[in-house]
Write a protein that holds these residues in place. Sequence first.
Motif, PDB file in Angstrom:
ATOM      1  N   TYR A   1       1.507  -7.704   7.047  1.00  8.43           N
ATOM      2  CA  TYR A   1       0.437  -8.318   6.238  1.00  8.43           C
ATOM      3  C   TYR A   1      -0.874  -8.142   6.980  1.00  8.43           C
ATOM      4  N   LYS A   2      -1.921  -7.963   6.176  1.00  8.63           N
ATOM      5  CA  LYS A   2      -3.249  -7.753   6.764  1.00  8.63           C
ATOM      6  C   LYS A   2      -4.277  -8.649   6.072  1.00  8.63           C
ATOM      7  N   PRO A   3      -4.465  -9.870   6.576  1.00  8.34           N
ATOM      8  CA  PRO A   3      -5.575 -10.658   6.048  1.00  8.34           C
ATOM      9  C   PRO A   3      -6.893 -10.007   6.466  1.00  8.34           C
TER      10      PRO A   3
ATOM     11  N   LEU B   1      -8.027   1.286  15.765  1.00 11.02           N
ATOM     12  CA  LEU B   1      -9.386   1.822  15.858  1.00 11.02           C
ATOM     13  C   LEU B   1      -9.763   2.571  14.583  1.00 11.02           C
ATOM     14  N   LEU B   2     -10.955   2.279  14.051  1.00  5.82           N
ATOM     15  CA  LEU B   2     -11.414   3.002  12.859  1.00  5.82           C
ATOM     16  C   LEU B   2     -11.659   4.461  13.247  1.00  5.82           C
ATOM     17  N   ALA B   3     -10.927   5.369  12.635  1.00  7.18           N
ATOM     18  CA  ALA B   3     -11.105   6.795  12.941  1.00  7.18           C
ATOM     19  C   ALA B   3     -11.826   7.462  11.778  1.00  7.18           C
TER      20      ALA B   3
ATOM     21  N   THR C   1     -12.542   6.526   7.859  1.00  5.62           N
ATOM     22  CA  THR C   1     -12.350   5.421   6.921  1.00  5.62           C
ATOM     23  C   THR C   1     -12.287   5.911   5.468  1.00  5.62           C
ATOM     24  N   SER C   2     -11.846   5.022   4.586  1.00  2.42           N
ATOM     25  CA  SER C   2     -11.545   5.433   3.210  1.00  2.42           C
ATOM     26  C   SER C   2     -12.791   5.536   2.332  1.00  2.42           C
ATOM     27  N   ASN C   3     -13.897   4.966   2.786  1.00  2.09           N
ATOM     28  CA  ASN C   3     -15.057   4.834   1.908  1.00  2.09           C
ATOM     29  C   ASN C   3     -15.935   6.080   1.909  1.00  2.09           C
TER      30      ASN C   3
ATOM     31  N   LEU D   1      -0.584   5.014  12.273  1.00  2.26           N
ATOM     32  CA  LEU D   1      -1.819   5.008  11.490  1.00  2.26           C
ATOM     33  C   LEU D   1      -1.746   3.883  10.461  1.00  2.26           C
ATOM     34  N   LEU D   2      -2.818   3.108  10.367  1.00  2.00           N
ATOM     35  CA  LEU D   2      -2.972   2.165   9.266  1.00  2.00           C
ATOM     36  C   LEU D   2      -3.746   2.903   8.184  1.00  2.00           C
ATOM     37  N   VAL D   3      -3.121   3.026   7.022  1.00  2.36           N
ATOM     38  CA  VAL D   3      -3.722   3.841   5.957  1.00  2.36           C
ATOM     39  C   VAL D   3      -4.040   2.959   4.744  1.00  2.36           C
ATOM     40  N   PRO D   4      -5.291   2.505   4.623  1.00  3.59           N
ATOM     41  CA  PRO D   4      -5.683   1.745   3.437  1.00  3.59           C
ATOM     42  C   PRO D   4      -6.245   2.703   2.391  1.00  3.59           C
ATOM     43  N   GLY D   5      -6.321   2.217   1.150  1.00  2.00           N
ATOM     44  CA  GLY D   5      -6.971   3.036   0.118  1.00  2.00           C
ATOM     45  C   GLY D   5      -6.012   3.585  -0.910  1.00  2.00           C
ATOM     46  N   VAL D   6      -4.712   3.226  -0.777  1.00  2.00           N
ATOM     47  CA  VAL D   6      -3.763   3.570  -1.842  1.00  2.00           C
ATOM     48  C   VAL D   6      -3.943   2.519  -2.932  1.00  2.00           C
ATOM     49  N   GLY D   7      -3.930   2.945  -4.185  1.00  4.99           N
ATOM     50  CA  GLY D   7      -4.067   1.965  -5.267  1.00  4.99           C
ATOM     51  C   GLY D   7      -5.500   1.874  -5.724  1.00  4.99           C
ATOM     52  N   ALA D   8      -6.143   0.734  -5.477  1.00  6.20           N
ATOM     53  CA  ALA D   8      -7.475   0.467  -6.029  1.00  6.20           C
ATOM     54  C   ALA D   8      -8.508   1.546  -5.668  1.00  6.20           C
ATOM     55  N   GLN D   9      -8.361   2.194  -4.496  1.00  7.38           N
ATOM     56  CA  GLN D   9      -9.346   3.204  -4.096  1.00  7.38           C
ATOM     57  C   GLN D   9      -8.914   4.632  -4.459  1.00  7.38           C
ATOM     58  N   GLY D  10      -7.731   4.781  -5.036  1.00 13.31           N
ATOM     59  CA  GLY D  10      -7.332   6.089  -5.579  1.00 13.31           C
ATOM     60  C   GLY D  10      -6.534   6.998  -4.649  1.00 13.31           C
TER      61      GLY D  10
ATOM     62  N   ASN E   1      -1.468   0.398   3.451  1.00 14.98           N
ATOM     63  CA  ASN E   1      -1.916  -0.899   2.934  1.00 14.98           C
ATOM     64  C   ASN E   1      -2.311  -0.831   1.460  1.00 14.98           C
ATOM     65  N   SER E   2      -1.938  -1.868   0.744  1.00 19.94           N
ATOM     66  CA  SER E   2      -2.504  -2.075  -0.586  1.00 19.94           C
ATOM     67  C   SER E   2      -2.832  -3.555  -0.708  1.00 19.94           C
ATOM     68  N   SER E   3      -4.036  -3.859  -1.185  1.00 17.81           N
ATOM     69  CA  SER E   3      -4.459  -5.257  -1.297  1.00 17.81           C
ATOM     70  C   SER E   3      -4.573  -5.659  -2.764  1.00 17.81           C
ATOM     71  N   ARG E   4      -5.700  -5.291  -3.406  1.00 22.48           N
ATOM     72  CA  ARG E   4      -5.990  -5.804  -4.752  1.00 22.48           C
ATOM     73  C   ARG E   4      -4.923  -5.451  -5.775  1.00 22.48           C
ATOM     74  N   LYS E   5      -4.374  -4.231  -5.704  1.00 19.62           N
ATOM     75  CA  LYS E   5      -3.395  -3.801  -6.710  1.00 19.62           C
ATOM     76  C   LYS E   5      -2.126  -4.640  -6.668  1.00 19.62           C
TER      77      LYS E   5
HETATM   78  O1  LIG Z   1      -9.534  -1.342   8.205  1.00 24.73           O
HETATM   79  C1  LIG Z   1      -9.162  -1.403   7.026  1.00 24.73           C
HETATM   80  O2  LIG Z   1      -8.158  -2.021   6.701  1.00 24.73           O
HETATM   81  C2  LIG Z   1      -9.880  -0.587   6.032  1.00 24.73           C
HETATM   82  C3  LIG Z   1     -10.403   0.609   6.481  1.00 24.73           C
HETATM   83  C4  LIG Z   1     -10.865   1.553   5.546  1.00 24.73           C
HETATM   84  O3  LIG Z   1     -11.233   2.668   5.886  1.00 24.73           O
HETATM   85  N1  LIG Z   1     -10.850   1.228   4.237  1.00 24.73           N
HETATM   86  C5  LIG Z   1     -10.388   0.020   3.771  1.00 24.73           C
HETATM   87  O4  LIG Z   1     -10.365  -0.188   2.544  1.00 24.73           O
HETATM   88  N2  LIG Z   1      -9.962  -0.920   4.674  1.00 24.73           N
HETATM   89  C6  LIG Z   1      -9.533  -2.251   4.213  1.00 24.73           C
HETATM   90  O5  LIG Z   1      -8.325  -2.121   3.452  1.00 24.73           O
HETATM   91  C7  LIG Z   1      -8.334  -3.014   2.336  1.00 24.73           C
HETATM   92  C8  LIG Z   1      -8.267  -2.184   1.068  1.00 24.73           C
HETATM   93  O6  LIG Z   1      -8.087  -3.000  -0.052  1.00 24.73           O
HETATM   94  P1  LIG Z   1      -7.677  -2.427  -1.493  1.00 24.73           P
HETATM   95  O7  LIG Z   1      -8.614  -1.316  -1.803  1.00 24.73           O
HETATM   96  O8  LIG Z   1      -7.881  -3.613  -2.392  1.00 24.73           O
HETATM   97  O9  LIG Z   1      -6.261  -1.978  -1.419  1.00 24.73           O
HETATM   98  C9  LIG Z   1      -9.591  -3.862   2.490  1.00 24.73           C
HETATM   99  O10 LIG Z   1      -9.266  -5.026   3.245  1.00 24.73           O
HETATM  100  C10 LIG Z   1     -10.522  -2.991   3.309  1.00 24.73           C
HETATM  101  O11 LIG Z   1     -11.418  -3.740   4.094  1.00 24.73           O
END
Ligand SMILES: O=C(O)c1cc(=O)[nH]c(=O)n1[C@@H]1O[C@H](COP(=O)(O)O)[C@@H](O)[C@H]1O
Length: 272
Positions: free
Chosen positions: A57-59, A144-146, A148-150, A207-216, A236-240
């Motif tokens: 889990y990732k708050p 460490l942020l390498a 990022t998804s944005n 690797l922590l990989v966020p951005g699956v789901g809501a970010q495409g 990671n998936s949060s909002r979805k």
């Molecule tokens: O460090 C992160 O978790 C993170 C890095 C990144 O490059 N992009 C990114 O979306 N995140 C985080 O990952 C989560 C993505 O959420 P959802 O897009 O709702 O799945 C949010 O908590 C972001 O802050």
Amino acid sequence: MSPQELTEQIFKKQSFLCVGLDVDIDRIPTYLLSEDDPIFEFNRAIIDATHKFCVAYKPNIAFYEANGVEGWQALEKTINYLHHEYPEIYTIADAKRGDIGNTSRMYAKTFLQDLGFDSVTVAPYMGKDSVEPFLEFDNRQAILLALTSNEGAFDFQTQQIDGEELYKKVLKTSKTWKNSENLMYVVGATKAEFLKEIREIIPENFLLVPGVGAQGGKLEDVCKYGMTKNVGLLVNSSRKIIYASESSNFAEIAGAKAEVLQQQMAEELRKL
Ligand SMILES: O=C(O)c1cc(=O)[nH]c(=O)n1[C@@H]1O[C@H](COP(=O)(O)O)[C@@H](O)[C@H]1O
């Protein structure tokens, strides 16, 4: 938790899913607002419904800090609940910290010692002495942020310096830091095509990989280029997941969404 223990959990649960607890008080079911601690009650229901399908889990700390003292209390109750009820779960404080050494030491104490998270996300911009204080703890990691998804990742991270992209310099330089075996890295799922080259620099690290789901981002692409023989991924998936339903069955629906991802992950693990 050590990376080896995390890997064991991944194979046991056939999942490398991390559920993001990005709890926006304006998006939780309104009937919870009459509870003493609506954010914690929301988290507890989500955790109880999803824990079988995830390993972490990732708050995201921003969502807790935005609610002042009450938000911080909800965060503390959430991490204590996880430690007590589900000690096998890996926990990430998504705080994106990093400052001069003595300040970083305080951040590290807060998240890795006092709250007892397994890991904390850290920004590399201030360099070695800003990150090393997070690496001093046994069986705790700095993520460490390498890359990022944005969209803004292209402003600096992919820019070339002396013929090499900045994010590659971050990866290579960080490997020289003290206790670098305690490093994991963030790579956005939306940047999956970069994973092949990233794995050439860091073949083993999680690797922590966020951005699956809501970010495409696509799970298959992440696995194709980023998975190692020991998996090495937390997706990671949060909002979805957590906002899949706004009604009283929100937790059940979140569990179902998490299970869909877990099944896809089990399929990817079969390819190993
Ligand atoms: O460090 C992160 O978790 C993170 C890095 C990144 O490059 N992009 C990114 O979306 N995140 C985080 O990952 C989560 C993505 O959420 P959802 O897009 O709702 O799945 C949010 O908590 C972001 O802050």
